[in-house]
Design an enzyme around this catalytic site. Structure first.
Site, PDB file in Angstrom:
ATOM      1  CB  ILE A  39      46.197  53.524  57.403  1.00  0.00           C
ATOM      2  CG1 ILE A  39      45.183  53.299  58.532  1.00  0.00           C
ATOM      3  CG2 ILE A  39      46.696  54.960  57.435  1.00  0.00           C
ATOM      4  CD1 ILE A  39      45.762  53.515  59.929  1.00  0.00           C
ATOM      5  CB  SER A  40      49.128  51.379  53.270  1.00  0.00           C
ATOM      6  OG  SER A  40      49.612  50.746  54.436  1.00  0.00           O
ATOM      7  CG  ASN A  41      48.163  57.329  51.517  1.00  0.00           C
ATOM      8  OD1 ASN A  41      46.944  57.221  51.398  1.00  0.00           O
ATOM      9  ND2 ASN A  41      48.731  58.193  52.345  1.00  0.00           N
ATOM     10  NE  ARG A  59      46.444  61.433  50.613  1.00  0.00           N
ATOM     11  CZ  ARG A  59      46.080  62.682  50.345  1.00  0.00           C
ATOM     12  NH1 ARG A  59      46.062  63.117  49.092  1.00  0.00           N
ATOM     13  NH2 ARG A  59      45.743  63.507  51.313  1.00  0.00           N
ATOM     14  CG  LEU A 118      54.452  49.424  65.258  1.00  0.00           C
ATOM     15  CD1 LEU A 118      53.586  50.382  66.051  1.00  0.00           C
ATOM     16  CD2 LEU A 118      53.600  48.415  64.516  1.00  0.00           C
ATOM     17  N   GLY A 119      55.129  52.825  61.725  1.00  0.00           N
ATOM     18  CA  GLY A 119      55.706  54.121  61.387  1.00  0.00           C
ATOM     19  C   GLY A 119      55.042  55.209  62.210  1.00  0.00           C
ATOM     20  NE  ARG A 170      44.102  66.422  56.219  1.00  0.00           N
ATOM     21  CZ  ARG A 170      44.870  65.536  55.631  1.00  0.00           C
ATOM     22  NH1 ARG A 170      44.526  65.044  54.430  1.00  0.00           N
ATOM     23  NH2 ARG A 170      45.984  65.117  56.210  1.00  0.00           N
ATOM     24  CG  ASN A 181      55.062  50.679  41.404  1.00  0.00           C
ATOM     25  OD1 ASN A 181      53.979  50.215  41.045  1.00  0.00           O
ATOM     26  ND2 ASN A 181      55.794  51.459  40.634  1.00  0.00           N
ATOM     27  CG  HIS A 222      42.992  59.563  51.241  1.00  0.00           C
ATOM     28  ND1 HIS A 222      42.710  60.743  51.870  1.00  0.00           N
ATOM     29  CD2 HIS A 222      44.200  59.162  51.726  1.00  0.00           C
ATOM     30  CE1 HIS A 222      43.696  61.048  52.704  1.00  0.00           C
ATOM     31  NE2 HIS A 222      44.610  60.107  52.627  1.00  0.00           N
TER      32      HIS A 222
END
Length: 296
Positions: free
Chosen positions: A121-123, A91, A10-11, A154, A96, A178
């Site tokens: 979604i995490s990079n 990204r 929840l960032g 974009r 790690n 991405h």
């Protein structure tokens, strides 16, 4: 049948997506998961306080992995924004960190009866999607990443600005990673309706878009949360929409972005694009870049 989505992390992005889901009425139940109990409590209360002014009711639960047993989708939005505060943020600085997160999430999911779809979604998105699929030994079609869905958005925004058309009127895809090795597949863009455009300039603006947003406010949230919401909508409504998401690429044995048909059962198939030879080489080079950075 109630539509149930879990969000772990929840960032800035995860909380924005949660708010979008509550307002849109796309879900009936949200399960929010985060290690920071104070942040989690605050987000839950804030969202619940919005329900009286929302046209939709959403049940909101927190930090109980067993509630994922009957969830339709789990969104993985974990990460550490502070990792980007160095001299050369990109990204891959979270690689790690999020590999460790992915392994922990996989272990937690194995302890549940969760069998839904997973949206990452995490990079770095393609690498973490690949890691999570391998750790879970999960069906490849049931896990995907937002990938270049955001970068394609974009692209459409940049082309809309120079053409005078709306972004929704623009066709075209950004493919591959991405990240830095992504490329605009100009053969997929409706250039005949756009007139002459500075392709190199547009492509650079697309690649740098996320960094420009980050430079201004030290995080990104609106556009990526909107992309994730669109992907969830395609899943939960079983729309069979074609979206450029990170999905399994058999040739490279990892996840990268390429147009796929998305529905309730996940990635239903890939769309065969007529890429030119240069674009085909760029796609292979992007897959190689992901593999070298993450797995070699």
């Amino acid at each position: 049948m109630a539509r149930k989505v879990g969000i772990i992390g929840l960032g800035n992005v995860g909380s924005t997506l949660a708010g979008n889901l509550v307002r849109s009425g796309l879900v009936d139940e949200l399960v929010l998961l985060d290690k920071r109990e104070d942040k989690l409590f605050a987000d839950q209360l804030d969202l619940e306080d919005s329900l009286a002014t929302s046209p939709h009711y959403v049940k909101i639960s927190t930090n109980d992995d067993s509630l994922l047993d009957d969830a339709d989708v789990l969104v993985v939005a974990v990460g550490d924004i502070k990792a980007y505060f160095g001299d050369n943020p990109d990204r891959w600085v979270e690689l790690n960190i999020n590999i460790a997160n992915a392994k922990e999430i996989a272990a937690r999911l194995k302890a549940t009866n969760f069998s839904g779809l997973i949206v990452v979604i995490s990079n770095p998105c393609d690498a973490i999607t690949t890691v999570l699929q391998r750790e879970l030994a999960y069906p490849k079609e049931k896990i995907m990443g937002t990938g270049t869905l955001l970068d394609s958005s974009r692209l459409k925004n940049q082309l809309a600005k120079v053409s005078g058309l709306t972004p929704q009127s623009i066709q075209g895809y950004v493919l591959g990673e991405h990240g830095d090795s992504q490329f605009t597949a100009w053969s997929t863009v409706n250039l005949d309706q756009l007139g002459t455009v500075d392709q190199k300039g547009i492509e650079a603006a697309v690649r740098q878009g996320g960094q420009q947003v980050f430079n201004g406010k030290r995080y990104t949230n609106f556009a990526i949360a909107s992309s994730a919401h669109l992907l969830l909508e395609a899943i939960l409504t079983d729309s069979h929409q074609i979206l450029p998401v990170s999905n399994y690429d058999e040739a490279s044995d990892l996840y990268l972005s390429y147009p796929a048909i998305i529905g309730r059962h996940g990635v239903l198939g890939r769309v065969a694009l007529s890429l030119d030879k240069v674009e085909e080489q760029k796609l292979k080079a992007s897959a190689k870049a992901i593999k070298e950075k993450a797995f070699d």
